[in-house]
Design a protein around this motif. Sequence first.
Motif, PDB file in Angstrom:
ATOM      1  N   TRP A 137       0.867  -1.174   0.000  1.00 57.25           N
ATOM      2  CA  TRP A 137       0.000   0.000   0.000  1.00 57.25           C
ATOM      3  C   TRP A 137       0.900   1.219   0.000  1.00 57.25           C
ATOM      4  CZ3 TRP A 137      -1.353   3.496   4.202  1.00 57.25           C
ATOM      5  CH2 TRP A 137      -2.545   4.185   4.019  1.00 57.25           C
ATOM      6  N   THR A 138       0.538   2.236  -0.726  1.00 60.01           N
ATOM      7  CA  THR A 138       1.325   3.463  -0.745  1.00 60.01           C
ATOM      8  C   THR A 138       0.862   4.343   0.413  1.00 60.01           C
ATOM      9  OG1 THR A 138       1.508   3.303  -3.143  1.00 60.01           O
ATOM     10  CG2 THR A 138       2.076   5.415  -2.138  1.00 60.01           C
ATOM     11  N   ASN A 139       1.790   4.636   1.338  1.00 63.42           N
ATOM     12  CA  ASN A 139       1.415   5.424   2.523  1.00 63.42           C
ATOM     13  C   ASN A 139       1.358   6.922   2.192  1.00 63.42           C
ATOM     14  OD1 ASN A 139       4.073   6.418   2.623  1.00 63.42           O
ATOM     15  ND2 ASN A 139       4.707   4.930   4.165  1.00 63.42           N
ATOM     16  N   GLY A 154       4.037   8.574   0.266  1.00 56.16           N
ATOM     17  CA  GLY A 154       4.261   8.095  -1.086  1.00 56.16           C
ATOM     18  C   GLY A 154       5.182   6.888  -1.173  1.00 56.16           C
ATOM     19  N   LYS A 155       5.456   6.253  -0.037  1.00 54.42           N
ATOM     20  CA  LYS A 155       6.334   5.078  -0.021  1.00 54.42           C
ATOM     21  C   LYS A 155       5.500   3.804   0.110  1.00 54.42           C
ATOM     22  CE  LYS A 155      10.100   7.618   1.961  1.00 54.42           C
ATOM     23  NZ  LYS A 155      11.474   7.422   2.107  1.00 54.42           N
ATOM     24  N   SER A 156       5.989   2.732  -0.531  1.00 58.69           N
ATOM     25  CA  SER A 156       5.299   1.450  -0.420  1.00 58.69           C
ATOM     26  C   SER A 156       5.491   0.886   0.977  1.00 58.69           C
ATOM     27  CB  SER A 156       5.837   0.463  -1.455  1.00 58.69           C
ATOM     28  OG  SER A 156       5.462   0.859  -2.751  1.00 58.69           O
ATOM     29  N   HIS A 175      -0.890  -4.460  -5.431  1.00 59.13           N
ATOM     30  CA  HIS A 175      -1.054  -3.107  -4.904  1.00 59.13           C
ATOM     31  C   HIS A 175      -2.464  -2.948  -4.348  1.00 59.13           C
ATOM     32  CE1 HIS A 175       2.787  -1.516  -6.306  1.00 59.13           C
ATOM     33  NE2 HIS A 175       2.629  -2.382  -7.302  1.00 59.13           N
ATOM     34  N   ASP A 178      -3.685  -0.069  -3.154  1.00 54.49           N
ATOM     35  CA  ASP A 178      -3.899   1.377  -3.042  1.00 54.49           C
ATOM     36  C   ASP A 178      -5.371   1.771  -3.172  1.00 54.49           C
ATOM     37  OD1 ASP A 178      -1.210   1.802  -2.646  1.00 54.49           O
ATOM     38  OD2 ASP A 178      -0.801   2.158  -4.773  1.00 54.49           O
TER      39      ASP A 178
END
Length: 163
Positions: free
Chosen positions: A20-22, A25-27, A51, A53
Motif C-alpha cells: 500500500w502506498t502510505n 508516497g512510499k510502499s 497493490h 492502493d
Amino acid sequence: MEQIKASMRQVGFCDPIGVWTNAEGKSEVVEGHGRLMAALELGLQSVPVIHLDGLSDEQRRFYALVHNKLTMNTGWDFDKLNSEIDSLADIDMCEFGFEDGFDAIQDLLEDDFVSLKEEADAEFYNITFTFPAETKRAVKAWLDDVGKEQAVAMIVKAAQAWG
C-alpha cells in the motif's frame, strides 16, 4: 522462516505481497512480512506484489488484521485432504514443519484439549480432538475407513443420546 524459505525453494514465490502506498508516497507492506523476510534471506532481487492502493486506510488496516486469521478459520474437506496427502509422496514434508512426515489428521489433532470454533449464523462448526499418540494409526485408519460424514453422524448420534 525456514519453512517459508523451504516452500519458496520447492515451488517459487507464488503468493504476492500486499503493499500500500502510505501518506509519504512510499510502499508499505500490508501483508506478507514473513514472505518478504524469507525472500530477502534467499537473496531474491524482486518479488511479486499486489497493490492495495484502492483500499481506504481503514480497509487496509482491516485487511492486515484479518488476512491470516481468515486462513486459520477455514475448515478442511478431509476426503480431498487425504487425496492430496497421498499424492504428495515424493515431497519431503519434514522441511515444512512436519517432524514425522506429513500426517494432516494428526497435525490437526495436536491441541492439548478439544477446541471448538464457532461462527455466528453458520450451518456447521469445527471441533478439533486430541488423541493419545499411541492411537494414531488406529484412529487414522478408522477415519479413513468410516469417512468424515459417517464419523460426524456417529458423534452427533452419541451426543444427542447423551444430552
